[in-house]
Design an enzyme around this catalytic site. Structure first.
Site, PDB file in Angstrom:
ATOM      1  N   TYR A 154      55.363  38.307  37.884  1.00 36.64           N
ATOM      2  CA  TYR A 154      54.872  37.690  39.188  1.00 36.64           C
ATOM      3  C   TYR A 154      55.571  37.758  40.430  1.00 36.64           C
ATOM      4  O   TYR A 154      56.746  37.407  40.309  1.00 36.64           O
ATOM      5  CB  TYR A 154      54.295  36.163  38.837  1.00 36.64           C
ATOM      6  CG  TYR A 154      53.331  35.968  37.688  1.00 36.64           C
ATOM      7  CD1 TYR A 154      52.303  37.081  37.203  1.00 36.64           C
ATOM      8  CD2 TYR A 154      53.047  34.786  37.047  1.00 36.64           C
ATOM      9  CE1 TYR A 154      51.818  36.848  36.149  1.00 36.64           C
ATOM     10  CE2 TYR A 154      52.702  34.448  36.066  1.00 36.64           C
ATOM     11  CZ  TYR A 154      51.722  35.572  35.530  1.00 36.64           C
ATOM     12  OH  TYR A 154      50.965  35.370  34.418  1.00 36.64           O
ATOM     13  N   GLY A 186      41.986  31.908  33.090  1.00 35.28           N
ATOM     14  CA  GLY A 186      40.670  32.389  33.582  1.00 35.28           C
ATOM     15  C   GLY A 186      39.451  31.289  33.210  1.00 35.28           C
ATOM     16  O   GLY A 186      38.277  31.700  33.073  1.00 35.28           O
ATOM     17  N   ALA A 213      36.690  31.247  35.626  1.00 30.94           N
ATOM     18  CA  ALA A 213      35.903  32.402  35.872  1.00 30.94           C
ATOM     19  C   ALA A 213      36.176  32.826  37.317  1.00 30.94           C
ATOM     20  O   ALA A 213      35.186  32.986  38.080  1.00 30.94           O
ATOM     21  CB  ALA A 213      34.766  32.369  35.298  1.00 30.94           C
ATOM     22  N   LYS A 214      37.290  32.765  38.047  1.00 32.82           N
ATOM     23  CA  LYS A 214      37.482  33.094  39.313  1.00 32.82           C
ATOM     24  C   LYS A 214      36.513  32.221  40.266  1.00 32.82           C
ATOM     25  O   LYS A 214      36.268  32.664  41.204  1.00 32.82           O
ATOM     26  CB  LYS A 214      37.217  34.401  39.608  1.00 32.82           C
ATOM     27  CG  LYS A 214      37.966  35.672  38.851  1.00 32.82           C
ATOM     28  CD  LYS A 214      37.711  37.089  39.175  1.00 32.82           C
ATOM     29  CE  LYS A 214      38.796  38.028  38.467  1.00 32.82           C
ATOM     30  NZ  LYS A 214      38.389  39.442  38.881  1.00 32.82           N
ATOM     31  N   GLY A 215      36.750  30.892  39.843  1.00 33.87           N
ATOM     32  CA  GLY A 215      36.130  29.885  40.708  1.00 33.87           C
ATOM     33  C   GLY A 215      34.442  29.708  40.552  1.00 33.87           C
ATOM     34  O   GLY A 215      33.798  29.117  41.162  1.00 33.87           O
ATOM     35  N   LEU A 216      33.868  30.861  39.605  1.00 33.01           N
ATOM     36  CA  LEU A 216      32.430  30.668  39.435  1.00 33.01           C
ATOM     37  C   LEU A 216      31.980  29.576  38.891  1.00 33.01           C
ATOM     38  O   LEU A 216      30.747  29.190  38.650  1.00 33.01           O
ATOM     39  CB  LEU A 216      32.086  32.149  38.478  1.00 33.01           C
ATOM     40  CG  LEU A 216      32.160  33.356  39.421  1.00 33.01           C
ATOM     41  CD1 LEU A 216      32.215  34.730  38.547  1.00 33.01           C
ATOM     42  CD2 LEU A 216      31.011  33.348  40.315  1.00 33.01           C
ATOM     43  N   LEU A 217      33.027  28.819  38.121  1.00 30.56           N
ATOM     44  CA  LEU A 217      32.473  27.585  37.288  1.00 30.56           C
ATOM     45  C   LEU A 217      33.085  26.330  37.993  1.00 30.56           C
ATOM     46  O   LEU A 217      33.404  25.507  37.447  1.00 30.56           O
ATOM     47  CB  LEU A 217      33.226  27.701  35.985  1.00 30.56           C
ATOM     48  CG  LEU A 217      32.471  28.831  35.095  1.00 30.56           C
ATOM     49  CD1 LEU A 217      33.389  29.119  33.874  1.00 30.56           C
ATOM     50  CD2 LEU A 217      30.819  28.708  34.802  1.00 30.56           C
ATOM     51  N   THR A 218      32.876  26.283  39.310  1.00 28.47           N
ATOM     52  CA  THR A 218      33.336  25.068  40.411  1.00 28.47           C
ATOM     53  C   THR A 218      32.030  24.898  41.246  1.00 28.47           C
ATOM     54  O   THR A 218      31.175  25.569  40.993  1.00 28.47           O
ATOM     55  CB  THR A 218      34.422  25.585  41.084  1.00 28.47           C
ATOM     56  OG1 THR A 218      34.206  26.521  42.256  1.00 28.47           O
ATOM     57  CG2 THR A 218      35.593  26.117  40.199  1.00 28.47           C
TER      58      THR A 218
END
Length: 300
Positions: free
Chosen positions: A51, A197, A200-205
């Site tokens: 990183y 993850g 899911a890249k913010g899809l579960l917010t």
């Protein structure tokens, strides 16, 4: 914050850990996030030498200075930056692993890691040699436990059967349930799962549908199917963020979720979601709307 054991290592980690990859390179901004994490009871911090070309370890080491005795610190190895920093190559050799631990320890300002992980791997690798490297570091007292970060079941199985790894890091969420098939295999080798993850890249917010509209889909979900699934989930629960975390933590084989945060507010939202209770019945109902995919490649 509840804690769970990492495999059978005796190391107890907070159910929510801080995945440090998203930390800003600005030390002051990163410090705010790390301090907020500690205030919320997070004791598990995960980084990697990959990183920001090692800068992330520098930032994490500085942010955790003076708190080492209270936290569980993990890093990863195996990706070697090219001399011109244009990219990286893979190196799982014993000589590379045992040399890089010294670099990571120096950047992290510590004399040992609680967990050191192979940051990938293929069936072409000499995984027995990699395991031998980790075992040697453990005997030297430079690490307390070791594991692997991979989504390849055949690599994971070979790594586990050749040593005494404590953890397997895998991408796992309500929208990517492929790892479930392998949870019992991992547990049978006295290891546990650490997830990444899981939002899911913010899809579960709370921004789920907005993000889905701007996406090209996610995993096996095409855009239209993704929007439909998230619509069903948000109509079923007003606490999708909470459900996403509870869904992962319902499995005993899972030790912790590594949640990323690029701001203290983002971390605050995750912690509020974590403390919102979800019942097994609620989670079972949500599961009815989810795909149950499996890994097609890299099987045993």
């Amino acid at each position: 914050m509840n804690k769970r054991e990492l495999g059978q290592s005796g190391i107890m980690v907070s159910e929510i850990g801080l995945g440090c990859m998203s930390l800003p390179t600005n030390q002051r901004e990163a410090q705010l996030i790390v301090d907020a994490a500690i205030e919320h009871g997070i004791t598990y911090f995960d980084t990697a030498d990959l990183y920001d070309k090692g800068k992330n370890e520098d930032v994490v080491g500085h942010a955790l200075k003076g708190k080492r005795q209270d936290i569980i610190l993990a890093s990863k190895v195996g990706n070697k930056w090219n001399e011109d920093a244009s990219g990286w190559t893979w190196d799982s050799s014993k000589s590379y692993i045992t040399s890089q631990i010294k670099e990571s320890l120096q950047r992290l300002q510590t004399d040992y890691l609680d967990l050191y992980q192979l940051h990938g791997g293929t069936m072409e690798d000499d995984l027995e040699e990699a395991v031998d490297a980790f075992e040697s570091l453990k005997k030297e007292g430079l690490i307390r436990a070791y594991g692997i970060s991979s989504i390849r079941p055949n690599v994971i199985h070979r790594f586990l059967r050749n040593g005494k790894a404590s953890s397997v890091m895998m991408q796992y969420s309500m929208l990517d349930r492929r790892p479930e098939e392998w949870f019992d295999m991992i547990a049978s080798h006295s290891a546990s799962v650490v997830t990444r993850g899981s939002l899911a890249k913010g899809l579960l917010t709370p921004d789920a549908l907005k993000r889905a509209e701007k996406s090209d889909g996610y995993g096996e979900y095409k855009k239209e199917a993704l929007i439909e699934t998230l619509s069903q989930l948000t109509q079923t629960t007003q606490y999708l963020h909470s459900a996403a975390l509870a869904f992962v933590l319902q499995y005993d084989q899972v030790s912790a979720i590594l949640a990323g945060a690029s701001s203290a507010n983002q971390l605050e939202e995750t912690m509020q979601a974590y403390h919102q209770p979800m019942t097994p019945e609620q989670l079972a109902h949500l599961k009815e709307y989810l795909r149950a995919d499996i890994y097609i490649d890299h099987r045993l």
